[in-house]
Design a protein around this motif. Structure first.
Motif, short mmCIF file in Angstrom:
data_model
loop_
_atom_site.label_atom_id
_atom_site.label_comp_id
_atom_site.label_asym_id
_atom_site.label_seq_id
_atom_site.Cartn_x
_atom_site.Cartn_y
_atom_site.Cartn_z
N PHE A 1 -69.34 110.89 45.18
CA PHE A 1 -70.50 110.10 45.58
C PHE A 1 -71.05 109.25 44.42
O PHE A 1 -71.67 108.21 44.65
CB PHE A 1 -71.61 111.00 46.10
CG PHE A 1 -71.49 111.34 47.56
CD1 PHE A 1 -70.56 110.73 48.37
CD2 PHE A 1 -72.32 112.29 48.13
CE1 PHE A 1 -70.44 111.04 49.72
CE2 PHE A 1 -72.23 112.61 49.48
CZ PHE A 1 -71.28 111.99 50.27
N THR A 2 -70.84 109.70 43.19
CA THR A 2 -71.43 108.99 42.05
C THR A 2 -70.40 108.24 41.21
O THR A 2 -70.78 107.52 40.29
CB THR A 2 -72.22 109.96 41.16
OG1 THR A 2 -71.35 111.02 40.71
CG2 THR A 2 -73.39 110.56 41.91
N THR A 3 -69.11 108.40 41.52
CA THR A 3 -68.08 107.63 40.82
C THR A 3 -67.87 106.28 41.47
O THR A 3 -67.90 105.23 40.80
CB THR A 3 -66.74 108.39 40.78
OG1 THR A 3 -66.92 109.64 40.13
CG2 THR A 3 -65.69 107.58 40.04
N MET A 4 -67.66 106.26 42.80
CA MET A 4 -67.35 105.01 43.48
C MET A 4 -68.49 103.98 43.38
O MET A 4 -68.22 102.78 43.31
CB MET A 4 -67.00 105.26 44.95
CG MET A 4 -65.64 105.91 45.14
SD MET A 4 -64.33 105.13 44.18
CE MET A 4 -64.36 103.45 44.77
N PRO A 5 -69.75 104.39 43.36
CA PRO A 5 -70.81 103.39 43.14
C PRO A 5 -71.02 103.09 41.66
O PRO A 5 -71.96 102.37 41.32
CB PRO A 5 -72.05 104.06 43.75
CG PRO A 5 -71.80 105.52 43.57
CD PRO A 5 -70.32 105.69 43.78
#
Length: 482
Positions: A214-218
């Motif tokens: 959830f926090t890598t792709m954004p």
């Protein structure tokens, strides 16, 4: 300016935001955590406020949205979701002041990743999941998501898309903007699921894998651990996250083309070649700089040096090492990466590679004209001529970016913050990176920044995430004139 319509759209956003709170609410209920009640209250307040806005402004729906109104919806919408998504943190007792809760919330939605949590691992898992979710929602833009699921926006959707998508010239993949937004979200969601699956394959728990996906792709960088990704001490995890950070920094339109069978889509794009080439060069330089001075083995130097270069250049902000202890050359390169950022059309922040390319080619053009005054030449990217209007817009953006950075750094230093921390904190905030140098380095956080400084950095985060113009335009007197 039809402010009733602006707040009607903000109400729709808040209803959607309240609906998203059901996921961490269900997680907290399943784990029997204390986060259930504050999350339930936050959900009720958020959806209630959204319903009031929608009911009060119902008659203002229209098929057309002007450019000023689209900018107002984006700017006011992002501030509103920042305020209401802070409620779970504040009501849940994670922070004693609303300033800290709002800072964490805006840092999440703008995918900055700057945190004021002093001990992440004691926070209930339901609230940490919400913290990761707001980064995932903010990554491709909550406005773009609304365009994808709210077809009644009609032709006005393109104005919202232009105000939201971080790119000098937005790529329109489909004739209807709703279809374009939906395609982007499908690619985004598919890559998120793929990363989570690979992290679980490497031994990471389902909860940690989902949060980090959830926090890598954004390119957000929030972690469930105090030591960030370094907590797992796994080469496999480092490589998986490093790969997806690199992919998240590429224009998502290229991912769509690649999935459609255009295997050379990345190579044929001039900006993508520049971005990947620059990343490789900086990894080599930093790795050799820390080899022998910080790490005894070249493998270790490549692992940690490469991870930090990709993390900062893509504006993700994960950490596997304390680069505050690295040689000055490596620190300065990482600081430079904070300004450059990732590709246009990606979820990354910073100035964007395409703007840097245009600026460099424009400078070369001016030098060429000095030597050949009668020559007729133009700036080209990927074989296509860049119009003078776009060049002027890019140069104006870069000048405004540097000016805002300089003024903000001076103001933060005037609040008693040391030079290195002030300089890097503002660079990391306006570039949407998160960790900087000094007190806000990879082993520190923003808790020690004074409250006034936190509000200043929140302003910088919003400016950086919305490409400056969408927010700063509110300060121009002509915006308010008929």
């Amino acid at each position: 300016m039809r402010w009733r319509y602006v707040f009607y759209m903000v109400g729709i956003l808040l209803i959607f935001l309240g609906g998203a709170m059901l996921v961490p609410l269900a997680t907290g209920w399943w784990l029997k955590e204390s986060s259930v009640i504050p999350m339930l209250h936050s959900l009720g307040i958020t959806m209630g406020a959204g319903a009031i806005f929608v009911a009060a402004c119902r008659g203002e729906r229209t098929e057309y949205i002007s450019q000023r109104e689209s900018m107002a919806i984006v700017a006011v919408g992002w501030i509103a979701v920042g305020v209401f998504s802070a409620l779970p943190f504040y009501l849940g007792g994670v922070f004693s002041t609303f300033t800290d809760a709002f800072f964490e919330s805006v840092s999440g939605f703008t995918t900055t990743g700057a945190s004021v949590m002093t001990d992440i691992e004691v926070v209930p898992e339901g609230l940490l999941l919400w913290r990761s979710m707001i980064q995932w929602l903010g990554g491709m833009g909550i406005i773009v998501l609304s365009v994808a699921i709210l077809p009644f926006l009609g032709v006005g959707g393109m104005q919202l898309y232009k105000a939201e998508v971080p790119s000098p010239v937005p790529d329109k993949l489909k004739p209807r903007i709703r279809d374009t937004a939906m395609i982007l979200w499908k690619v985004y969601a598919a890559m998120t699921l793929a990363q989570a699956a690979l992290l679980m394959f490497g031994g990471m728990s389902f909860y940690d894998a989902i949060n980090h996906a959830f926090t890598t792709m954004p390119t957000g960088g929030f972690s469930t651990k105090n030591a960030s990704v370094g907590h797992f001490n796994s080469l496999y995890v480092d490589l998986v996250i490093m790969f997806f950070m690199l992919m998240a920094g590429i224009n998502f339109a290229l991912h769509y083309q690649f999935f459609r069978g255009r295997s050379l889509a990345f190579w044929k794009d001039a900006e993508c070649r520049f971005y990947l080439g620059l990343t490789l060069i900086l990894i080599v330089i930093v790795s050799f700089n820390v080899f022998g001075t910080v790490y005894d083995g070249i493998g270790e130097a490549l692992r940690y040096g490469g991870f930090q270069v990709v993390s900062i250049l893509t504006t993700t902000g994960y950490a596997t090492a304390d680069y505050n202890q690295w040689p000055a050359m490596s620190q300065l390169i990482l600081l430079m990466c904070m300004f450059i950022g990732a590709s246009a059309g990606s979820t990354g922040g910073g100035m964007k590679c395409v703007r840097i390319m245009c600026c460099l080619k424009y400078c070369y053009k001016e030098l060429f004209i000095l030597l050949h005054p009668r020559a007729v030449t133009s700036v080209k990217i990927g074989g296509k001529t860049v119009s003078d209007d776009v060049i002027r817009s890019i140069l104006g953006f870069l000048a405004l970016y540097i000016l805002i950075f300089a003024v903000s750094a001076i103001l933060l230093a005037g609040m008693g913050v040391d030079f290195v921390t002030s300089f890097s904190a503002v660079a990391a905030s306006i570039g949407n990176i998160g960790p900087g140098l000094g007190l806000v380095g990879p082993v520190g956080n923003y808790a020690a920044i004074p409250d006034a400084g936190k509000w200043l950095l929140v302003w910088c985060m919003l400016l950086g995430r919305l490409e400056i113009y969408t927010v700063i335009i509110f300060l121009v007197p002509e915006f308010w004139r008929k």
